[in-house]
Write an enzyme that holds these catalytic residues in place. Structure first.
Site, mmCIF file in Angstrom:
data_model
loop_
_atom_site.group_PDB
_atom_site.id
_atom_site.type_symbol
_atom_site.label_atom_id
_atom_site.label_comp_id
_atom_site.label_asym_id
_atom_site.label_seq_id
_atom_site.Cartn_x
_atom_site.Cartn_y
_atom_site.Cartn_z
ATOM 1 N N GLU A 26 6.855 0.808 3.144
ATOM 2 C CA GLU A 26 6.048 1.774 3.909
ATOM 3 C C GLU A 26 6.816 2.317 5.120
ATOM 4 O OE1 GLU A 26 2.697 -1.160 3.996
ATOM 5 O OE2 GLU A 26 1.484 0.613 3.605
ATOM 6 N N GLU A 78 1.654 -5.987 -2.632
ATOM 7 C CA GLU A 78 0.450 -6.528 -1.977
ATOM 8 C C GLU A 78 -0.580 -7.038 -2.964
ATOM 9 O OE1 GLU A 78 1.990 -3.732 -1.127
ATOM 10 O OE2 GLU A 78 2.132 -3.600 1.056
ATOM 11 N N ALA A 122 5.008 -6.787 5.769
ATOM 12 C CA ALA A 122 4.287 -7.259 6.947
ATOM 13 C C ALA A 122 4.437 -8.774 6.977
ATOM 14 C CB ALA A 122 2.815 -6.892 6.825
ATOM 15 N N GLY A 144 5.154 -3.574 3.650
ATOM 16 C CA GLY A 144 5.332 -2.814 4.884
ATOM 17 C C GLY A 144 6.752 -2.299 5.064
#
Ligand code: COA
Length: 259
Positions: free
Chosen positions: A114, A134, A66, A111
């Site tokens: 993911e 993270e 992200a 992300g």
């Protein structure tokens, strides 16, 4: 359709989507999310598209996570809504009736990992790297990573990766079952195309039904996704999350205090 953050190409029924922010290692910001959501709708609505590949621009990264610059100053509630937005888009990929595979051409972190896991399966280049780092930011995955990583590689390996932030290479990812194949970088897209050309000859309704049935195995874990949204949001209320993201942006080591 044209997109500001994606390059697309439709050939032989295969729609190749390239996330195109190479100078930021293809980090997922708001625009990428909006574009990805539209692209998945296009896959569903365009009869000429039989299957799709998601990959990243450049030779270094699939998606490095992200976009951390968008995390600054978010509240718990804003963090939860970011996680919900990410989960919703990744559910659309996972529940696509047409196959969507990830061609992981470098870093697939946070992300990015993911996103790859939301695809129906993954092919990696030999320089690919996977991880959920993270925890280095005082955060957890928020786009379904805690759930799909556990589904794909098992609880012990998943928890180790989640709490260590360790990055694994392509051959370890293959050994863990996170990816189906590892190939030299130059052959990655070709390999993905060859696999999809075979899949594209199969019965579309049976393909859709296979995906639906395989996804149904994990339906009862849907509460886990809600738990993830809450826990992700709560991280935004911590000093450590502010310290972790600031440290990344200031290019220094984080000093966590447990608050
Ligand atoms: N969000 C925002 N920007 C990111 C990013 C992310 N997730 N990942 C990389 N970038 C940016 C960097 O800030 C840098 O921008 P700059 O040139 O304007 O300074 C650029 O992309 C290149 O990254 P850089 O860190 O210089 O490359 P590197 O080869 O030294 O390191 C990584 C590569 C992947 C190890 C490193 O970029 C990294 O740790 N990224 C974050 C991974 C992460 O924590 N992801 C989970 C987020 S929830």
């Amino acid at each position: 359709m044209s997109y500001s953050t994606l390059l697309t190409n439709l050939e032989n029924g295969i729609y190749t989507i390239t996330i195109n922010r190479p100078d930021k290692l293809n980090a997922l910001n708001k625009e990428v999310f909006t574009d990805l959501e539209k692209a998945v709708e296009e896959i569903q609505n365009n009869a000429a598209i039989k299957s799709a590949i998601i990959t990243g621009a450049g030779s270094k990264a699939f998606v490095a996570g992200a976009d951390i610059t968008e995390f600054s100053g978010l509240s718990k509630v804003q963090g939860m809504s970011l996680a919900k937005r990410g989960q919703d888009i990744f559910f659309k990929i996972e529940n696509s009736t047409k196959p969507i595979i990830a061609a992981v051409n470098g870093f697939a972190l946070g992300g990015g990992c993911e996103l790859a896991m939301a695809c129906h399966f993954r092919i990696a280049s030999d320089n690919a790297k996977f991880g959920q780092p993270e925890v280095n930011l005082g955060l957890i995955p928020g786009y379904g990573g805690t759930q799909r990583l556990t589904q794909l590689i098992g609880k012990g390996r998943a928890i180790e990766l989640l709490i260590s932030g360790n990055i694994i290479d392509a051959s370890t990812a293959l050994q863990y079952g996170l990816v189906n194949y590892v190939v030299p970088s130059a052959e990655l897209l070709n390999k993905a195309i060859l696999i999809l050309l075979v899949i594209n000859t199969k019965a579309p309704l049976a393909i859709a039904a296979s995906i639906k049935a395989a996804n149904a195995v994990f339906n009862e874990t849907s509460n886990g996704y809600a738990t993830e949204i809450n826990a992700f949001g709560e991280c935004f209320d911590t000093e450590d999350m502010k310290e972790g993201t600031n440290a990344f942006l200031e290019k220094r080591k984080a000093n966590f205090i447990g608050k």
